[in-house]
Enzyme design. Structure first.
Site, PDB file in Angstrom:
ATOM      1  N   ASP A   1     140.161 -32.580 133.700  1.00  0.00           N
ATOM      2  CA  ASP A   1     140.197 -31.655 132.480  1.00  0.00           C
ATOM      3  C   ASP A   1     138.796 -30.850 132.959  1.00  0.00           C
ATOM      4  O   ASP A   1     137.778 -31.351 132.596  1.00  0.00           O
ATOM      5  CB  ASP A   1     139.893 -32.796 131.316  1.00  0.00           C
TER       6      ASP A   1
ATOM      7  N   GLU B   1     146.319 -28.227 128.282  1.00  0.00           N
ATOM      8  CA  GLU B   1     145.570 -29.558 127.612  1.00  0.00           C
ATOM      9  C   GLU B   1     146.256 -30.053 126.457  1.00  0.00           C
ATOM     10  O   GLU B   1     146.292 -31.278 126.422  1.00  0.00           O
ATOM     11  CB  GLU B   1     144.323 -28.801 127.232  1.00  0.00           C
TER      12      GLU B   1
ATOM     13  N   LYS C   1     133.801 -21.273 132.232  1.00  0.00           N
ATOM     14  CA  LYS C   1     135.397 -21.246 131.527  1.00  0.00           C
ATOM     15  C   LYS C   1     135.868 -20.145 130.637  1.00  0.00           C
ATOM     16  O   LYS C   1     136.777 -19.348 130.556  1.00  0.00           O
ATOM     17  CB  LYS C   1     135.635 -22.497 131.010  1.00  0.00           C
TER      18      LYS C   1
ATOM     19  N   ASP D   1     143.627 -29.092 119.039  1.00  0.00           N
ATOM     20  CA  ASP D   1     142.572 -29.408 120.417  1.00  0.00           C
ATOM     21  C   ASP D   1     141.566 -28.176 120.124  1.00  0.00           C
ATOM     22  O   ASP D   1     141.728 -26.986 120.335  1.00  0.00           O
ATOM     23  CB  ASP D   1     143.481 -28.855 121.157  1.00  0.00           C
TER      24      ASP D   1
END
Lengths: 176, 699
Positions: B9, B174, B73, B196
């Site tokens: 992850d 994810e 990211k 999420d």
């Protein structure tokens, strides 16, 4: 992991373009959405690329092609609007493959046609629709007939008029 | 025995690595050398050329913000002119510069790094953590990305894996990974929602689990909403209050800003276990006269923080509404809600989620680890025939093609299952036309500009003929990774087009090779190679795992942890305070003596940026109004394609329009609407289509 024989895969790829989506998914024409989903799961277990990672690369490509077609079939059959457009295409012998944009377009066209394609057709159709809700069959019959003079080929109007006429037979002679 | 494959992850703030060991069904997180389950996604480039990754690097931010890269990211796979990059420039203390093809680069100590290379450094660290825990080399991994990552971002993540020496088995969404972790091997028949909330993005996915099949029904997201925004609200509050009181804007001082960031994040974390925190930032900045130093001391209650971020939380539920609608479900159809991401540990979020879904979220999985665990399960199923779990995923974003009038026409709608392939037939627009240009977009906007440009390519080499006489099949393909491929083909000659999409902002194979050969990531001092003693020397590495934090405020403590001027260990240390109330005190190695305060640079960058945006917008400027006809009319317009520019985003104008030939094409369309092929209207790069398929996109 699936246990597909290479000959099976090759044969299926060869005939894939001739199978309609029902045949590809091993389901019947009137199948429920729930069963379409079940079939999709079952077929995916066999043809999903993840289930066939150990195959030789040319066979893997073949399986992936099948998998993509299965996905397309699922995306069409699970959506009643798209499925209606697809069934119509099958009925007209216009091909067994229907890509998603075409299915969408077909569904939209169908929705439009259901409502009428001309302003006058739509107007009389709406009147008839309201009268059907009130069970005023005779007025509905008159207005649908008028709508059909503007759109003589509208299948949706025709079938509705047929239904209304059945009711006219059994309704009291004249409500007014 | 099958080969080992790990799940990674790769998070905005923290990353996590997990494995499903061969011959077991138990999946486990592999902790780093300090025993921590998660490792900060931070890369610090030190003056001596070494590179540190992880929590030690994170601790470096406070005193060396310009050389410490965090939240990278947010930038991976983006265009330099994108909103997200603009936003990052405003809050990041490191130098974000423009690379080739409008890509983003980071410049640190006169070295320029691509984002995949920075990602690769983090991945290398995670890979080495796994290798040291497993005592064997690891080369294969599943890497997760937010569900609404576009193709550019997915490709860039894949590139990062390749640079790190990892064979990326799958780029996995994810939320899908989280569902896998929740439902694997349990024989469930459930419909679940995955909520999420990560550091930088929010995703909601709705899945149906039927034993070993995991079908994603819908996914929606907000790429501009994450836990960092919660921190930002708090930073703003503190900075505004300070501005009012002292008339000094802390935002203009990178060191002060970093201290605020650390304090805000710690306070936020502390509020998940406490009703109240005390925020203490001594010596946040020197007073204007240069003499005395000023501090921040303030108590923050959970209610106050709640009020500060409530609208952000409510925004997530708008996205949930959308996802449920797409799946044709209402909240009571759901059997469970699973939380993913650090911010979902906040009680206020759990309460809001429970209120919205009408049921308490499942709390048997750790939101920080659930994604890595799911990735590990998927990795195992991909290398090992014994483990079965089929993921039937969807594409989270609509795939589109640019058409006349600056619009983008949908070819594959979002939430369509993958893998899928759709072919559309186009034709030339002009007599003797030699080439056509195809622009591919991803997104939900009607206008092409509002979508992400994935790339464009030119197709040529077909026979010269009258316009409309040359059919060209364009095939759009999304594979099981969610990765897009577009090819063109001349059905008559069978000649295949100039290939799949050229990633506009990404790295070419050659560039990746060069990066690998350059071996800059060899300079990464892998944490897993450190013995615990080294770990201690590196200072405050427990910031993440220990939310209730305080920093020694005595002079002795300061002297102890403040580095000698030349050395640069991290300087934020963390201990529980005796009152049990969290307080945070980042230390300051010397604001006034720093040779390169980046504030001015940032401003000049902004100007530069504005100019670049203008330039880009000019480039994108459409043809004169008269070419922007309705689609039917466009078919009759005579426009030439000139696509010979290497610059992907450059747009060339066709010659003046020919007002003749009113509607031959249109009447033909009326005659045979289904069979009529799409037309290329070669206005530089735009196409126009005539089939009923997509000229009216839904909404």
């Amino acid at each position: 992991m699936s246990d597909l024989a290479p000959t099976e895969i090759k044969a299926l790829v060869r005939i894939m373009d001739e199978l309609d989506y029902y045949q590809l998914m091993h389901v019947k024409r009137g199948v429920s959405v729930r069963d379409v989903k079940k079939a999709y799961y079952a077929v995916s277990r066999t043809f999903h690329p993840d289930a066939n990672r150990s195959l030789e690369s040319d066979l893997r490509d073949a399986v992936e092609r099948i998998s993509k077609r299965v996905t397309e079939a699922y995306a069409v059959l699970r959506d009643p609007r798209r499925r209606q457009a697809y069934d119509r295409q099958l009925n007209e012998n216009a091909g067994v493959r229907m890509q998603l944009a075409a299915a969408e377009a077909g569904a939209r066209k169908q929705a439009q046609e259901n409502e009428g394609l001309t302003p006058q057709g739509r107007q009389y159709f709406r009147l008839a629709n309201d009268e059907i809700k009130r069970q005023d069959w005779r007025s509905a019959e008159r207005n649908l007939a008028t709508a059909l003079t503007f759109e003589p080929n509208n299948e949706s109007f025709k079938s509705m008029l047929k239904e209304v006429r059945k009711n006219v037979k059994y309704s009291p002679a004249d409500r007014r | 025995m099958s080969e080992i494959a790990i799940g990674i992850d790769l998070g905005t703030s923290n990353s996590c690595v997990a494995v499903l060991r061969d011959g077991t069904v138990e999946v486990e997180v592999l902790p780093n050398a300090y025993g921590e389950a998660t490792t900060a996604s931070v890369v610090a480039l030190r003056a001596d050329g070494t590179i540190t990754v992880g929590n030690a690097a994170r601790a470096n931010i406070i005193h060396d913000p310009a050389h410490t890269i965090s939240s990278s990211k947010r930038l991976i796979g983006r265009y330099f002119f994108s909103e997200e990059v603009k936003k990052a420039q405003a809050i990041c203390s490191y130098q974000i510069v423009e690379g080739p093809n409008h890509s983003v680069r980071i410049e640190v100590r006169e070295e320029v790094f691509s984002l995949p290379e920075i990602g690769a450094m983090i991945l290398r660290e995670l890979k080495s953590i796994a290798e040291s825990r497993l005592n064997e080399p690891v080369t294969k991994a599943v890497i997760t990305v937010p569900a609404n990552f576009n193709d550019n971002q997915r490709q860039a993540t894949k590139d990062a894996g390749q640079i790190a020496g990892i064979e990326v088995l799958r780029i996995l969404n994810e939320p899908t990974a989280a569902a896998l972790s929740y439902g694997f091997g349990k024989g469930l028949a459930q419909t679940v929602a995955i909520y999420d909330l990560g550091g930088g993005t929010f995703d909601i996915s709705v899945l149906q689990i039927a034993d070993d099949v995991f079908e994603v029904l819908s996914t929606c997201g907000d790429t501009f909403l994450g836990g960092d925004d919660f921190d930002d609200r708090l930073i703003d509050l503190l900075a505004d209050e300070f501005l009012e009181r002292e008339n000094i804007n802390l935002r203009n001082d990178p060191f002060a800003l970093e201290k605020l960031k650390v304090a805000a994040e710690s306070a936020k974390q502390a509020l998940s276990v406490k009703d109240e925190v005390e925020i203490r930032i001594p010596d946040v900045i020197s007073a204007a006269d240069g003499g005395s130093s000023l501090s921040i001391e303030r108590t923050l209650s959970r209610e106050e923080f709640s009020r500060l971020v409530n609208d952000l939380i409510q925004r997530t539920f708008k996205v949930c509404d959308e996802a449920l609608q797409q799946a044709d479900l209402v909240t009571r159809d759901l059997d469970g809600v699973i939380l993913v991401g650090g911010p979902t540990k906040l009680p206020m979020i759990r309460e809001a989620v429970e209120h919205y879904f009408g049921k308490p979220p499942k709390d048997d999985v750790d939101p920080d680890q659930v994604v890595a665990l799911g990735a590990a399960i998927h990795a195992a199923t991909l290398v090992d025939n014994e483990h079965n779990a089929f993921l039937l995923d969807i594409t989270p974003l609509s795939l589109k093609i640019g058409v006349a009038g600056g619009l983008a026409e949908t070819v594959i709608e979002r939430n369509t299952p993958v893998p899928i392939e759709q072919t559309r037939t186009f034709t030339t627009f002009q007599d003797d036309q030699e080439s056509v240009a195809i622009r591919v977009y991803q997104g939900e906007a009607r206008e092409s500009e509002g979508n992400e440009l994935l790339g464009q390519f030119e197709f040529s080499g077909f026979k010269k003929a009258r316009r409309g006489q040359v059919p060209i099949d364009v095939t759009f393909e999304i594979n099981a990774d969610g990765i897009v491929n577009v090819t063109a083909r001349d059905p008559e000659s069978g000649q295949q087009a100039s290939t799949s999409i050229t990633l506009s902002s990404g790295l070419s194979d050659g560039e990746i090779r060069n990066i690998i050969e350059e071996r800059r990531s060899d300079r990464v001092q892998l944490n897993s190679e450190l013995v615990p003693a080294d770990a201690e020397a590196l200072g405050a590495v427990r910031l993440v795992s220990q939310p209730v934090t305080s920093i020694p405020e005595t002079k002795e403590a300061l002297a102890e942890s403040t580095p000698a001027p030349a050395a640069d260990p991290p300087t934020a240390s963390v201990e529980p305070s005796d009152e049990g109330i969290a307080s945070v005190t980042p230390q300051d190695p010397g604001i006034t003596t720093d040779p390169e305060p980046p504030t001015d640079d940032l401003e000049s960058d902004d100007e530069d940026f504005a100019t670049k945006v203008d330039r880009f917008e000019e480039e994108l400027e459409l043809l004169p109004d008269e070419t922007l006809e309705p689609l039917e009319m466009a078919a009759a317009d005579d426009v030439t394609a000139i696509m010979n520019d290497d610059d992907l985003l450059a747009m060339s104008r066709g010659p003046d329009l020919d007002p003749e030939n009113p509607a031959t094409q249109t009447s033909k369309t009326d005659a045979e609407p289904e069979a009529d092929p799409d037309l290329f209207e070669d206005v530089g790069t735009d196409l126009t289509t005539l089939d009923g398929g997509g000229s009216e996109n839904k909404d």
